[in-house]
Enzyme design. Structure first.
Site, short mmCIF file in Angstrom:
data_model
loop_
_atom_site.label_atom_id
_atom_site.label_comp_id
_atom_site.label_asym_id
_atom_site.label_seq_id
_atom_site.Cartn_x
_atom_site.Cartn_y
_atom_site.Cartn_z
N ARG A 36 -38.84 48.77 -38.16
CA ARG A 36 -39.53 47.95 -37.08
C ARG A 36 -41.14 47.54 -37.36
NH1 ARG A 36 -36.19 51.39 -32.60
NH2 ARG A 36 -34.38 49.96 -32.35
N LYS A 219 -16.34 52.24 -25.94
CA LYS A 219 -16.03 51.98 -24.66
C LYS A 219 -15.93 50.58 -24.14
CE LYS A 219 -17.62 56.15 -22.32
NZ LYS A 219 -18.73 56.60 -21.43
N GLY A 373 -27.20 47.92 -32.47
CA GLY A 373 -26.65 49.33 -32.45
C GLY A 373 -25.97 49.69 -33.61
N GLY A 396 -29.59 47.33 -26.98
CA GLY A 396 -29.26 47.02 -25.65
C GLY A 396 -29.55 45.76 -25.05
P1 AMP Z 1 -20.58 51.81 -29.04
O1 AMP Z 1 -21.86 52.78 -28.89
O2 AMP Z 1 -19.67 51.58 -27.98
O3 AMP Z 1 -20.88 50.62 -29.72
O4 AMP Z 1 -19.44 52.86 -29.88
C1 AMP Z 1 -19.70 53.38 -31.40
C2 AMP Z 1 -18.96 54.60 -31.53
O5 AMP Z 1 -17.56 54.16 -31.45
C3 AMP Z 1 -19.26 54.83 -33.11
O6 AMP Z 1 -19.83 56.07 -33.07
C4 AMP Z 1 -17.80 54.89 -33.54
O7 AMP Z 1 -17.41 56.19 -34.42
C5 AMP Z 1 -16.91 55.05 -32.40
N1 AMP Z 1 -15.54 54.47 -32.21
C6 AMP Z 1 -15.26 53.13 -32.87
N2 AMP Z 1 -13.90 53.20 -33.05
C7 AMP Z 1 -13.48 54.36 -32.50
C8 AMP Z 1 -12.08 54.73 -32.19
N3 AMP Z 1 -11.00 54.09 -32.69
N4 AMP Z 1 -11.97 56.23 -31.60
C9 AMP Z 1 -13.09 56.79 -31.15
N5 AMP Z 1 -14.21 56.38 -31.32
C10 AMP Z 1 -14.54 54.91 -32.12
#
Ligand code: AMP
Length: 416
Positions: A36, A219, A373, A396
């Site tokens: 950064r 999620k 992210g 974000g």
């Molecule tokens: P996000 O912050 O929503 O982009 O989520 C990222 C996180 O989702 C990472 O730490 C991944 O390990 C987790 N992730 C990805 N695929 C899966 C899965 N199938 N089950 C559980 N966690 C997951």
């Protein structure tokens, strides 16, 4: 881009107050990743070359939640920047008390202010306390907003020109990111900000087709607005990661103990129906790497549907092939969120496979954008980052951009 940038104004003899994103990871006084800081150098050097002087400001860490620590002071960054630029960077220990140092600045000088979030009014976050009446809460919130204006006015008084080069905080209307623009006549974008807006903006608004978006991560609920907005823009929407299982369940597939948000199943159904109506290809995993526990040493099997007692932690090889085909034929790709638990070796093949396919898009004359992210971490880990057209610096902020929202730190800048 319809916003003014540093290139559009005369900087000779001007004092520029610049919001940068120096929110770098620091451990025991040592900067662990300087991406950064290096990212802001083009804007910093340009101002100095044009005969201006600079007051730099940024936040670091979460002092509002975790308190002020030895690892959140901007002094560390000021010293680091001084070495990078091979010239002094004057550090001021309170971002709202720099009048003397700013008054003494000559062309070519740099002042770096302390962490803006050491002042709670920078963010002016305000939650109702337990037992606090609505009236008291409203009054406290209004008082904090007034303090935020005062801080913004103070920061604005340090410059003839405001430059925002901190895309990572552009989705926040803080004193140093957006409110400041009300108290200074000229507000422009820095070069990093310009690049982010150009890539993300043109990808979403005027994509060269076929346009493929890849969404993953944990999620569905975090990405509801992104799915909805992108469905109206893309030719193909690819879903992987934990969020895929809510969609698979909505289709009546077995998902075992995989991540699932029951309260989003109806939404998932609606989105898939909408995709059909719009003629958007909606791709979901056709096979999965299932594990018997959430553990790097778990037993695994590749399955089309997840048996009871197992959980899907990555997309399977057939899915990687299916997704890669769709990605490679695209002219614009936007990717946000990993395809599986890539932090564990047994479940990183989906994410790295997709990464390889995305890396070929630029070589084929297309545009590939990694939208912040965890996907940025994955792309960096895979070593493919240099093959991407653009790796966003703001998690974000890039998500909100993909949601189609206006970012306060961008809208508040002067139009061309
Ligand atoms: P996000 O912050 O929503 O982009 O989520 C990222 C996180 O989702 C990472 O730490 C991944 O390990 C987790 N992730 C990805 N695929 C899966 C899965 N199938 N089950 C559980 N966690 C997951």
């Amino acid at each position: 881009m319809n916003k003014k940038t540093l290139r559009d104004i005369d900087l000779k003899g001007k004092k520029v107050i610049m919001r940068v994103d120096f929110n770098v990871p620091v451990k025991e006084g040592v900067i662990k990743d300087d991406t950064r800081i290096k990212g802001a150098l083009p804007s910093i050097k340009y101002v100095l070359e044009q005969g201006g002087s600079l007051v730099l400001m940024s936040h670091m860490g979460r002092p509002d939640e975790k308190g002020i620590t030895a690892d959140t002071t901007m002094k560390i960054v000021a010293d680091y920047l001084s070495k990078l630029l091979e010239k002094p960077v004057k550090f001021v220990a309170d971002c709202a008390a720099a009048d003397a140092e700013v008054a003494a600045m000559k062309a070519g000088d740099i002042v770096m202010l302390e962490n803006t979030r050491y002042h709670k009014e920078e963010q002016a976050k305000c939650k109702q306390k337990e037992g606090e009446s609505d009236e008291d809460f409203k009054a406290r919130k209004a008082a904090l907003k007034e303090q935020q204006k005062e801080l913004a006015k103070k920061l604005a008084s340090y410059g003839d020109v405001f430059c925002n080069d901190a895309f990572g905080t552009a989705h926040r209307a803080h004193a140093s990111t957006a409110v400041i623009t009300k108290y200074i006549s000229t507000s422009v974008a820095g070069f990093l900000m310009e690049k982010e807006i150009e890539y993300l903006g043109s990808a979403v608004e005027n994509p060269v087709r076929p346009f493929v978006a890849i969404l993953g991560g944990a999620k569905v609920s975090d990405k509801l607005a992104v799915v909805k907005n992108l469905l109206n823009k893309v030719d193909t929407l690819i879903i992987g990661g934990g969020m895929a299982y809510t969609f698979l369940k909505a289709l009546g597939k077995k998902i075992g103990n995989s991540l699932c948000e029951e309260d989003q199943i109806e939404y998932a159904k609606e989105m898939m129906a909408k995709a059909k109506e719009l003629g958007v290809k909606f791709l979901l995993p056709v096979d999965n790497v299932a594990a018997d526990k959430f553990d790097p040493e778990a037993n695994t099997q590749v399955v089309e549907e997840i048996p009871d007692g197992w959980m899907g932690l990555d997309i399977g090889p057939k899915t990687v092939a299916l997704y890669s085909d769709a990605i490679k034929s695209a002219k614009t790709v936007v990717w946000n969120g990993p395809m599986g638990c890539f932090e564990m070796e047994k479940f990183n093949k989906g994410t790295f496979g997709v990464c390889e396919a995305v890396a070929q898009v630029k070589a084929n004359g297309g545009i590939s954008i990694i939208g912040g992210g965890d996907s940025v971490a994955a792309v960096n880990k895979s070593g493919q980052a240099p093959k991407m057209s653009h790796v966003s610096t703001g998690g974000g902020a890039s998500l909100e951009f993909l949601e189609g929202k206006e970012l306060p730190g961008v809208v508040s800048l002067n139009d061309k």
